[in-house]
Structures are given as structure tokens and as C-alpha cells.
Design an enzyme around this catalytic site. Structure first.
Site, PDB file in Angstrom:
ATOM      1  N   HIS A   1       0.552  -1.248  -0.139  1.00 57.76           N
ATOM      2  CA  HIS A   1       0.094   0.049  -0.078  1.00 57.76           C
ATOM      3  C   HIS A   1       0.397   1.438   0.329  1.00 57.76           C
ATOM      4  O   HIS A   1       0.284   2.410  -0.201  1.00 57.76           O
ATOM      5  CB  HIS A   1      -0.828  -0.298   0.989  1.00 57.76           C
ATOM      6  CG  HIS A   1      -0.276  -0.260   2.354  1.00 57.76           C
ATOM      7  ND1 HIS A   1      -0.405  -0.996   2.985  1.00 57.76           N
ATOM      8  CD2 HIS A   1       0.281   0.343   3.224  1.00 57.76           C
ATOM      9  CE1 HIS A   1       0.275  -1.701   4.240  1.00 57.76           C
ATOM     10  NE2 HIS A   1       0.887  -0.162   4.420  1.00 57.76           N
TER      11      HIS A   1
ATOM     12  N   TYR B   1      17.645   1.931   4.023  1.00 56.78           N
ATOM     13  CA  TYR B   1      18.321   1.273   3.016  1.00 56.78           C
ATOM     14  C   TYR B   1      19.660   2.125   1.948  1.00 56.78           C
ATOM     15  O   TYR B   1      19.700   1.481   0.960  1.00 56.78           O
ATOM     16  CB  TYR B   1      17.026   1.191   2.073  1.00 56.78           C
ATOM     17  CG  TYR B   1      15.822   0.875   2.502  1.00 56.78           C
ATOM     18  CD1 TYR B   1      15.865  -0.013   3.022  1.00 56.78           C
ATOM     19  CD2 TYR B   1      14.128   1.023   1.515  1.00 56.78           C
ATOM     20  CE1 TYR B   1      14.203  -0.715   3.404  1.00 56.78           C
ATOM     21  CE2 TYR B   1      13.191   0.689   2.400  1.00 56.78           C
ATOM     22  CZ  TYR B   1      13.658  -0.474   2.847  1.00 56.78           C
ATOM     23  OH  TYR B   1      12.226  -0.851   3.504  1.00 56.78           O
TER      24      TYR B   1
END
Length: 441
Positions: free
Chosen positions: A169, A253
Site C-alpha cells: 500500500h 536502505y
């Protein structure tokens, strides 16, 4: 009448939300909803919840439950997967062992050392689900919500013939947020978003057909907007394109935000959005929920107010409706890179616009990512490819190589330190890695 199977149905929020959305479509209202989980206690609770939705929605749907995966999959038309391989008490070590080496993790479910080990435990289970589907429901679609999304989908798409895509989502959720920031009604905005899961980029963001990026740049200069998503706003200001998924996730990340305590304090602690980047954020929530989940679900079941049965913005129900013969539906899904993003590796799992219809999934070619976005994304893809190979081959050396190039681990640790960390994590996970015959990297 469609049969829609939930694997890992005890994931209460996901299952409850997705069932509600599915039953809003007339062609799915009489579906058989088959709920499967290995935890029979959770299964009893979610059965009550789904039956309440069916009753209050006055749907002719049928509800079945089982702890037998093959029984659940037999004859299914669509399968939704929301599993956690190993459970919270195993997953916690993915977060806690790196922390003991100085690698500070926020979520740890997608990439990095923690994401890789979650993949190593989960890929064999997902391949097993697909093998069962090939035998018992070969024409069914598999909609995966389980993380690490890209690595799991890559393994399934590489090794099996199942029609599988992964759903998250973060694309539509971020688009809603960006529209709010520029004061635009969501239905007047449009976008082109592509990359990989949790690291896809809004290559275009438009309001009434016009480029809305100038408005977004102006909005991010406002302290209230900047502070809502500090990490992602910093990335946007410096890289020029907005990225999907929360600041906390994105802080893991790359090299820029979590390698020193002062940077964590500055960028990952004071954001006002749902997940600025605190250490072990979701792990801590899960540990609390392990003790309170029954009370929370029972309170929902006992609430006398009628349920809000309005469909929300998850993709799954609309995809299943399209596959069952309804209107074609466009979504961002995780699919093999077959000439879709030209500067990412072939066959890697990418997240791009996809159309669903009765024939399955039809991805849309996007072209090249901007080079500054492609540089970071290509590194993530390379690590994920090594991790998938490591799992499928059962090779601990490949696990080490994958994590050696993880930006956060590499920003904090030497190669020798990473090797020690990986060996400790392999040993802790020994009982949950069926593809590995040896464990010392």
C-alpha cells in the site's frame, strides 16, 4: 462462485480489511472465503471476525477455515498470502543481533541483514505454497502481501509457473500524502511510479494533468510538511524524485541516515509521520501485540456499533474482481523485469504499473529510471539477487556476500565484522533454514 483463500489468515488487520473490500464487489459477494492459518486459536478469532463482516454486509458469502494448506488451496481462484515464517520470537533476532554489532534497524522486514534473513526463512515456505498451487489450483492468481516483497516474489516468479504479483500500500498511500501536501483532491492527481518495492520513485506526479513537482518542492519547505517525513523529504530535496514507503523504512536502505547516533537523532527520531525511524519500531509493536492481541480482537468483536463496510484503497479486491470478469484494474505490482525498466537487471522483481483482467497481469513498460535513482535501486536489486540465490542454493557464502554490500551494514562494519554477524545470525536461524546444509560462511 469464486473461492478466495487466505494463507496466514491470522494476520487479523489484513484479513479483516481485505475480506471487507472483496465483498463490496457484487460478483464476489457470494464467494467462498477460505481462511487458513497454522495457529488454530488465531483462526478461531478471525473466523468470527469474517463472519461478522458477512453478516453485517448481508452477503451470501460462505466462510471456511482450516489448518491444512492443501485443503485451503484446492480449487481456489485467488490466493492471498500474509504469513510470518518463524514468528516474532525468531524475527526479533534479525533486529537484535545486528544492533549488538552497531547496525541500528528500524523495521527490518524488507532488505539489509534483517530483510535477507527474513527472506531466507520465508522463501522455502512461499515456494511450497506455489508448488501446491501448481497442483491444486493452477489457474489461480497469488497476491502476496508478505515481506520482504521483492525477494519473495523474485523467488516465486523465477522458480514456479504461478501467476503471482506482490502488493504494497506504500504507492497509493504516499500518493495520498503528496496530494494532501499540495492541497489537491486525490482524484484530481495522477502519477507514474516505478522501481522496486519500498524503493519506487514517482517519475511523474500531476495535478489536473500538470506537473505538480514544483508545488511539492514548495510544500516540503514548510516545517510541518518537512517534519512529517524527514528522511524521505531529505532524499527528495537532494535526489529530485519522491520515493515510496515511510522515512523509517527508507532510512535503512542507504548509507545516509543511520550510521551514527547523531544522524539517527537528527533524521530518524523527531519526525511526526507514523514511522520516523526509531530502533525496532515494528518489532516492539509486535512484542506488545503478542500479549494483547486476543483482547484487542475480542473488543472489536464485541463492539456494538455497525461496521464501516466501505471499500478502501488496497489493491487486492479490485484485482480479484478484474480476474473474475469485472472491470480491468490498474495498480502498482511486483513483476519480473521483462523490458519494463531498462536500467535495472532483466528478470529482477520490479514494481511498476500493471493492468489486471481475466487473462492475468499485464505490466506497463516504463523506460529508464533517473540515474541517481537507478544507482541506489540497482544496488538493492543486486543484494536481493544474491540473497535469493543464497536461499535457493543453500549457500552461506552468498548470504555473506549479499549482506557485505548492504549499505547500512557496510557503513558501520568492516567485512570481517559483517562475516561474524552473518555467522551468528545463521547459527541463530539454524532450525528455520531448510535449504541450508551447512552454516559457517
Amino acid at each position: 462462485m469464486a473461492k478466495i483463500t487466505f494463507i496466514g489468515a491470522g494476520s487479523f488487520e489484513f484479513t479483516r480489511t481485505l475480506v471487507r473490500d472483496i465483498l463490496t464487489f457484487p460478483r464476489l459477494a457470494d464467494a467462498t472465503i477460505c481462511l487458513m492459518d497454522i495457529d488454530s486459536e488465531r483462526l478461531r478469532f478471525i473466523e468470527k471476525a469474517v463472519k461478522r463482516i458477512v453478516k453485517e454486509g448481508r452477503c451470501p458469502a460462505k466462510v471456511e477455515t482450516t489448518t491444512d494448506r492443501r485443503k485451503a488451496l484446492e480449487g481456489a481462484d485467488a490466493v492471498l498470502c500474509t504469513i510470518l515464517a518463524g514468528g516474532v520470537q525468531v524475527w526479533r533476532h534479525d533486529i537484535e543481533i545486528p544492533k549488538s554489532y552497531g547496525v541500528d534497524t528500524n523495521i527490518g522486514d524488507t532488505r539489509g541483514a534483517s530483510g535477507v534473513f527474513r527472506a531466507l526463512r520465508t522463501i522455502p515456505v512461499m515456494i511450497g505454497i506455489c508448488r501446491d498451487m501448481e497442483q491444486l489450483c493452477p489457474d489461480a492468481i497469488l497476491l502476496n502481501y508478505t515481506n520482504p516483497m521483492a525477494m519473495l516474489c523474485r523467488a516465486m516468479q523465477r522458480e514456479t509457473k504461478v501467476k503471482v504479483t506482490g502488493l504494497c500500500h506504500s504507492v497509493q498511500g504516499t500518493a495520498e500524502m503528496l496530494a494532501r501536501w499540495i492541497g489537491a483532491p486525490e482524484d484530481e492527481t495522477d502519477y507514474l511510479c516505478a522501481g522496486i518495492n519500498h524503493q519506487a520513485w514517482y517519475l511523474e506526479f500531476r495535478w489536473k494533468g500538470k506537473d505538480a513537482y514544483p508545488l511539492l518542492r514548495a510544500a516540503v519547505e514548510k516545517p510541518a510538511v518537512y517534519n512529517e517525513e524527514i528522511v524521505r523529504n531529505e532524499m527528495f530535496l537532494h535526489l529530485g524524485y519522491y520515493v515510496t514507503e515511510s522515512s523509517g523504512h527508507n532510512s535503512e536502505y542507504n548509507w545516509w541516515f543511520r550510521k551514527r547516533p547523531d544522524l539517527i537523532e537528527k533524521y530518524c527520531t523527531h519526525g511526526t509521520g507514523w514511522n520516523p525511524g526509531l530502533y525496532g519500531y515494528i518489532l516492539n509493536e509486535y512484542l506488545v501485540r503478542e500479549k494483547s492481541w486476543k483482547e484487542e480482537i475480542q473488543a472489536w468483536l464485541d463492539d456494538p456499533k455497525l461496521l464501516d463496510l466501505k471499500r478502501e484503497n488496497e489493491y487486492a479486491a479490485s484485482i480479484i474482481n478484474a480476474y473474475a470478469g469485472g472491470e480491468s484494474f490498474r495498480f502498482n505490482g511486483n513483476v519480473p523485469n521483462r523490458h519494463l525498466i531498462t536500467n535495472l537487471p532483466p528478470d529482477a522483481c520490479v514494481e511498476v504499473p500493471v493492468f489486471a483482467d481475466t487473462q492475468g497481469f499485464h505490466p506497463v513498460p516504463v523506460g529508464a529510471l533517473p540515474p541517481q535513482c537507478a544507482a541506489l535501486t540497482n544496488l538493492s536489486v543486486a543484494i536481493e539477487e544474491m540473497a535469493v540465490d543464497a536461499c535457493l542454493c543453500g549457500d552461506p557464502q552468498k548470504v555473506f556476500h549479499a549482506i557485505a554490500y548492504d549499505p547500512l551494514s557496510a557503513a558501520v562494519l568492516s567485512l570481517a565484522e559483517i562475516r561474524r554477524m552473518v555467522n551468528e545470525m545463521l547459527e541463530k536461524n539454524r532450525d528455520f533454514l531448510p535449504t541450508f546444509r551447512r552454516f559457517v560462511a
